[in-house]
Design a protein around this motif. Structure first.
Motif, PDB file in Angstrom:
ATOM      1  N   SER A   9       0.826  -1.201   0.000  1.00  0.00           N
ATOM      2  CA  SER A   9       0.000   0.000   0.000  1.00  0.00           C
ATOM      3  C   SER A   9       0.861   1.253   0.000  1.00  0.00           C
ATOM      4  CB  SER A   9      -0.905  -0.007   1.237  1.00  0.00           C
ATOM      5  OG  SER A   9      -1.555   1.233   1.374  1.00  0.00           O
ATOM      6  N   THR A  10       0.433   2.250  -0.760  1.00  0.00           N
ATOM      7  CA  THR A  10       1.103   3.554  -0.752  1.00  0.00           C
ATOM      8  C   THR A  10       0.260   4.594  -0.014  1.00  0.00           C
ATOM      9  OG1 THR A  10       0.092   4.171  -2.870  1.00  0.00           O
ATOM     10  CG2 THR A  10       2.243   3.073  -2.949  1.00  0.00           C
ATOM     11  N   ILE A  11      -0.788   4.125   0.662  1.00  0.00           N
ATOM     12  CA  ILE A  11      -1.678   5.055   1.370  1.00  0.00           C
ATOM     13  C   ILE A  11      -0.901   5.879   2.386  1.00  0.00           C
ATOM     14  CG2 ILE A  11      -3.631   5.221   2.959  1.00  0.00           C
ATOM     15  CD1 ILE A  11      -4.834   2.787   1.602  1.00  0.00           C
ATOM     16  N   GLY A  12      -0.025   5.221   3.129  1.00  0.00           N
ATOM     17  CA  GLY A  12       0.722   5.905   4.185  1.00  0.00           C
ATOM     18  C   GLY A  12       1.613   7.008   3.656  1.00  0.00           C
ATOM     19  N   SER A  13       2.432   6.694   2.663  1.00  0.00           N
ATOM     20  CA  SER A  13       3.342   7.700   2.107  1.00  0.00           C
ATOM     21  C   SER A  13       2.566   8.813   1.414  1.00  0.00           C
ATOM     22  CB  SER A  13       4.321   7.039   1.138  1.00  0.00           C
ATOM     23  OG  SER A  13       3.632   6.378   0.096  1.00  0.00           O
ATOM     24  N   ASP A  14       1.489   8.456   0.721  1.00  0.00           N
ATOM     25  CA  ASP A  14       0.666   9.478   0.062  1.00  0.00           C
ATOM     26  C   ASP A  14       0.033  10.409   1.092  1.00  0.00           C
ATOM     27  OD1 ASP A  14       1.269   8.313  -2.349  1.00  0.00           O
ATOM     28  OD2 ASP A  14      -0.629   7.224  -2.525  1.00  0.00           O
ATOM     29  N   TYR A  15      -0.414   9.809   2.196  1.00  0.00           N
ATOM     30  CA  TYR A  15      -1.070  10.601   3.236  1.00  0.00           C
ATOM     31  C   TYR A  15      -0.098  11.587   3.871  1.00  0.00           C
ATOM     32  CZ  TYR A  15      -2.877  11.770   7.849  1.00  0.00           C
ATOM     33  OH  TYR A  15      -3.259  12.446   8.983  1.00  0.00           O
ATOM     34  N   ILE A  16       1.079  11.119   4.292  1.00  0.00           N
ATOM     35  CA  ILE A  16       2.010  11.998   4.996  1.00  0.00           C
ATOM     36  C   ILE A  16       2.527  13.095   4.080  1.00  0.00           C
ATOM     37  CG2 ILE A  16       4.120  10.661   4.596  1.00  0.00           C
ATOM     38  CD1 ILE A  16       3.071  12.455   7.846  1.00  0.00           C
ATOM     39  N   ASN A  17       2.745  12.794   2.797  1.00  0.00           N
ATOM     40  CA  ASN A  17       3.175  13.825   1.854  1.00  0.00           C
ATOM     41  C   ASN A  17       2.081  14.881   1.663  1.00  0.00           C
ATOM     42  OD1 ASN A  17       5.725  12.769   1.309  1.00  0.00           O
ATOM     43  ND2 ASN A  17       4.918  11.367  -0.244  1.00  0.00           N
ATOM     44  N   LYS A  18       0.838  14.446   1.723  1.00  0.00           N
ATOM     45  CA  LYS A  18      -0.275  15.371   1.552  1.00  0.00           C
ATOM     46  C   LYS A  18      -0.409  16.311   2.751  1.00  0.00           C
ATOM     47  CE  LYS A  18      -5.307  15.512   0.988  1.00  0.00           C
ATOM     48  NZ  LYS A  18      -6.555  14.709   0.957  1.00  0.00           N
ATOM     49  N   VAL A  19      -0.421  15.751   3.958  1.00  0.00           N
ATOM     50  CA  VAL A  19      -0.656  16.586   5.141  1.00  0.00           C
ATOM     51  C   VAL A  19       0.519  17.521   5.427  1.00  0.00           C
ATOM     52  CG1 VAL A  19      -2.256  14.967   6.212  1.00  0.00           C
ATOM     53  CG2 VAL A  19       0.187  14.770   6.705  1.00  0.00           C
ATOM     54  N   LEU A  20       1.724  17.138   4.993  1.00  0.00           N
ATOM     55  CA  LEU A  20       2.877  18.018   5.183  1.00  0.00           C
ATOM     56  C   LEU A  20       2.755  19.296   4.366  1.00  0.00           C
ATOM     57  CD1 LEU A  20       5.862  15.491   5.276  1.00  0.00           C
ATOM     58  CD2 LEU A  20       5.288  17.153   7.065  1.00  0.00           C
ATOM     59  N   ASN A  21       1.971  19.254   3.315  1.00  0.00           N
ATOM     60  CA  ASN A  21       1.838  20.404   2.419  1.00  0.00           C
ATOM     61  C   ASN A  21       0.500  21.119   2.568  1.00  0.00           C
ATOM     62  OD1 ASN A  21       4.370  20.324   0.655  1.00  0.00           O
ATOM     63  ND2 ASN A  21       3.637  18.212   0.506  1.00  0.00           N
ATOM     64  N   GLU A  22      -0.284  20.736   3.562  1.00  0.00           N
ATOM     65  CA  GLU A  22      -1.564  21.397   3.803  1.00  0.00           C
ATOM     66  C   GLU A  22      -1.425  22.391   4.952  1.00  0.00           C
ATOM     67  OE1 GLU A  22      -4.693  18.058   2.098  1.00  0.00           O
ATOM     68  OE2 GLU A  22      -4.333  18.164   4.260  1.00  0.00           O
ATOM     69  N   ASP A  23      -2.475  22.608   5.683  1.00  0.00           N
ATOM     70  CA  ASP A  23      -2.512  23.614   6.747  1.00  0.00           C
ATOM     71  C   ASP A  23      -1.510  23.282   7.858  1.00  0.00           C
ATOM     72  OD1 ASP A  23      -3.118  25.475   8.643  1.00  0.00           O
ATOM     73  OD2 ASP A  23      -5.181  24.818   8.968  1.00  0.00           O
ATOM     74  N   PRO A  24      -0.472  24.106   8.063  1.00  0.00           N
ATOM     75  CA  PRO A  24       0.527  23.803   9.097  1.00  0.00           C
ATOM     76  C   PRO A  24      -0.040  23.833  10.514  1.00  0.00           C
ATOM     77  CG  PRO A  24       0.892  25.992   8.177  1.00  0.00           C
ATOM     78  CD  PRO A  24      -0.133  25.327   7.309  1.00  0.00           C
ATOM     79  N   MET A  25      -1.046  24.674  10.769  1.00  0.00           N
ATOM     80  CA  MET A  25      -1.639  24.715  12.102  1.00  0.00           C
ATOM     81  C   MET A  25      -2.385  23.422  12.406  1.00  0.00           C
ATOM     82  SD  MET A  25      -0.772  27.401  13.636  1.00  0.00           S
ATOM     83  CE  MET A  25      -1.914  27.264  15.007  1.00  0.00           C
ATOM     84  N   HIS A  26      -3.086  22.891  11.418  1.00  0.00           N
ATOM     85  CA  HIS A  26      -3.776  21.616  11.608  1.00  0.00           C
ATOM     86  C   HIS A  26      -2.755  20.503  11.834  1.00  0.00           C
ATOM     87  CE1 HIS A  26      -6.797  18.505  11.215  1.00  0.00           C
ATOM     88  NE2 HIS A  26      -6.065  17.911  10.295  1.00  0.00           N
ATOM     89  N   PHE A  27      -1.654  20.533  11.085  1.00  0.00           N
ATOM     90  CA  PHE A  27      -0.598  19.529  11.257  1.00  0.00           C
ATOM     91  C   PHE A  27      -0.045  19.594  12.682  1.00  0.00           C
ATOM     92  CE2 PHE A  27       3.639  17.757  11.062  1.00  0.00           C
ATOM     93  CZ  PHE A  27       3.503  16.687  10.199  1.00  0.00           C
ATOM     94  N   ARG A  28       0.169  20.811  13.199  1.00  0.00           N
ATOM     95  CA  ARG A  28       0.704  20.944  14.555  1.00  0.00           C
ATOM     96  C   ARG A  28      -0.258  20.382  15.596  1.00  0.00           C
ATOM     97  NH1 ARG A  28       0.674  22.879  19.220  1.00  0.00           N
ATOM     98  NH2 ARG A  28      -1.426  23.687  18.883  1.00  0.00           N
ATOM     99  N   GLN A  29      -1.556  20.608  15.405  1.00  0.00           N
ATOM    100  CA  GLN A  29      -2.541  20.098  16.353  1.00  0.00           C
ATOM    101  C   GLN A  29      -2.541  18.568  16.389  1.00  0.00           C
ATOM    102  OE1 GLN A  29      -6.180  21.876  15.033  1.00  0.00           O
ATOM    103  NE2 GLN A  29      -5.744  23.882  15.947  1.00  0.00           N
ATOM    104  N   ILE A  30      -2.334  17.958  15.235  1.00  0.00           N
ATOM    105  CA  ILE A  30      -2.370  16.501  15.164  1.00  0.00           C
ATOM    106  C   ILE A  30      -1.048  15.878  15.599  1.00  0.00           C
ATOM    107  CG2 ILE A  30      -2.688  14.508  13.638  1.00  0.00           C
ATOM    108  CD1 ILE A  30      -5.227  16.138  14.158  1.00  0.00           C
ATOM    109  N   TYR A  31       0.066  16.457  15.138  1.00  0.00           N
ATOM    110  CA  TYR A  31       1.373  15.833  15.351  1.00  0.00           C
ATOM    111  C   TYR A  31       2.253  16.574  16.358  1.00  0.00           C
ATOM    112  CZ  TYR A  31       0.017  12.944  11.437  1.00  0.00           C
ATOM    113  OH  TYR A  31      -0.666  12.072  10.623  1.00  0.00           O
ATOM    114  N   ARG A  32       1.692  17.597  17.002  1.00  0.00           N
ATOM    115  CA  ARG A  32       2.368  18.321  18.073  1.00  0.00           C
ATOM    116  C   ARG A  32       3.548  19.168  17.604  1.00  0.00           C
ATOM    117  NH1 ARG A  32      -2.073  17.580  20.164  1.00  0.00           N
ATOM    118  NH2 ARG A  32      -2.351  16.401  22.074  1.00  0.00           N
ATOM    119  N   MET A  33       3.713  19.356  16.313  1.00  0.00           N
ATOM    120  CA  MET A  33       4.788  20.195  15.791  1.00  0.00           C
ATOM    121  C   MET A  33       4.444  20.650  14.380  1.00  0.00           C
ATOM    122  SD  MET A  33       7.740  17.297  15.074  1.00  0.00           S
ATOM    123  CE  MET A  33       7.495  16.502  16.672  1.00  0.00           C
ATOM    124  N   TYR A  34       5.094  21.706  13.932  1.00  0.00           N
ATOM    125  CA  TYR A  34       4.878  22.204  12.586  1.00  0.00           C
ATOM    126  C   TYR A  34       5.613  21.335  11.571  1.00  0.00           C
ATOM    127  CZ  TYR A  34       2.994  26.335  14.897  1.00  0.00           C
ATOM    128  OH  TYR A  34       2.230  27.170  15.667  1.00  0.00           O
TER     129      TYR A  34
END
Length: 373
Positions: free
Chosen positions: A16-41
């Motif tokens: 599956s490439t779901i994981g790599s596709d997902y992380i590449n996507k969220v890294l390039n979206e809203d940085p504030m949302h990323f920080r809320q989910i992953y505790r860092m920018y």
């Protein structure tokens, strides 16, 4: 084809490439949302990935990158998600989610000691910039205290992990700076263990707590007063809420000393509050073997220091630890503190005299200021 027969080779299951596709996507979206989910920018996340690759043996595998492994770990510790959630997010098997988590845990523990903060040689600004604290506490570099983290323990050792509130926990000792950074952390002790035992262990183990010559830490009533560990006076008010307002109606030098000592020492309680807010996994007992639970504390302490440096814009409310709020207002001797070696008793007598001199000098200056007013 052999002997007229055909051997069918097993067909490899598609990866599956779901994981790599997902992380590449969220890294390039809203940085504030990323920080809320992953505790860092995202920038800090990528920087941490590079640190792990440079300083540990951790590498991308054929099908899973370090970024996905770290994201799996951060979802687990930051949101207290179970593998059933992370495996769905990244499209991986349960065993793969577990393997990714443990790879990051091992890597973070490898570099955790290098991520601890080293006390500076200069007087901390919090002390230097206040006449309430300077010059009396000019040699104090931080504070030490213990906190309880809920734990899962099986077998006959369960009773020793039950703390005084009847909860199964591990007792964690931490030393920190006034900038909310961990200097040292010791995890894995039984919940019933007294804080003074943890400190003695921290000072004698191979990876011991090092107190620079001439420097001191603030400690609370759970520790004996020593030259390097400045404790409050017993038998008088100690907690900040006991004084009220700005500490009016102080009756003597000991109360004034305790008020000012507690005003600085509370930094370690605030640190514990931030730590448990950042890493929600410690709000309940982590569902792992106990050794893994202890390693998680060290790994997340290193992560906290990284975030404290890279994400200074994070704001957390002052949330003192429950253990702090439940302490008695008047300080009394405990049985554990009475049972000490004679040499330690002699050290305490000298330290008590030194502490009393500080308190008397502080009180004289306070009275002179009142008279001038």
């Amino acid at each position: 084809m052999h002997g007229g027969s055909y051997i069918e080779r097993p067909v490899r299951r598609p990866i599956s490439t779901i994981g790599s596709d997902y992380i590449n996507k969220v890294l390039n979206e809203d940085p504030m949302h990323f920080r809320q989910i992953y505790r860092m920018y995202p920038e800090a996340f990528l920087k941490l990935c590079n640190i792990l690759k440079e300083k540990t043996p951790l590498r991308d595998t054929r099908y899973i990158c370090v970024e996905e492994m770290l994201a799996t770990f951060l979802l687990t510790v930051g949101q207290n998600n179970r593998y059933c959630v992370t495996r769905k997010t990244f499209g991986r098997a349960y065993s793969t989610a577990s393997r990714n988590f443990n790879k990051i845990l091992k890597a973070l523990n490898t570099i955790a000691s290098t991520m601890m903060v080293k006390p500076g040689v200069a007087v901390p600004s919090k002390i230097r910039e206040s006449t309430r604290f300077y010059p009396y506490f000019k040699d104090c570099v931080g504070a030490i205290d213990g906190t309880h983290v809920p734990a899962i323990v099986y077998g006959r050792d369960v009773s020793s992990y039950r703390n005084r509130h009847g909860i199964i926990s591990q007792n964690v000792l931490a030393a920190c700076t006034f900038d909310l950074g961990f200097i040292y952390i010791l995890s894995g002790w039984e919940g019933s263990a007294h804080d003074s035992k943890l400190l003695n262990d921290a000072l004698t183990r191979r990876n011991e707590l090092k107190v620079p010559r001439g420097e001191k830490f603030f400690v609370d009533c759970g520790f004996p007063n020593r030259r390097q560990f400045l404790a409050p006076f017993r038998g008088v008010r100690y907690h900040l809420q006991d004084f009220g307002g700005e500490g009016r109606h102080l009756e003597n030098a000991r109360e004034l000393f305790n008020l000012r000592q507690a005003s600085l020492r509370i930094v370690v309680e605030r640190l514990f509050g931030i730590f448990k807010l950042r890493f929600a996994i410690f709000k309940s007992a982590p569902p792992f073997p106990f050794k893994t639970q202890a390693k998680l504390v060290l790994a997340c302490a290193g992560l906290h220091n990284f975030l404290n440096k890279e994400c200074r814009s994070d704001e957390f409310p002052i949330e003192p630890d429950d253990e702090y709020l439940s302490q008695p207002s008047l300080l009394t001797e405990t049985e554990d503190e009475v049972d000490i070696l004679q040499t330690q008793e002699e050290q305490r007598e000298n330290a008590n005299e030194w502490r009393n001199n500080i308190a008397q000098e502080m009180w004289r200056h306070a009275l002179n200021e009142d008279n001038r007013d």
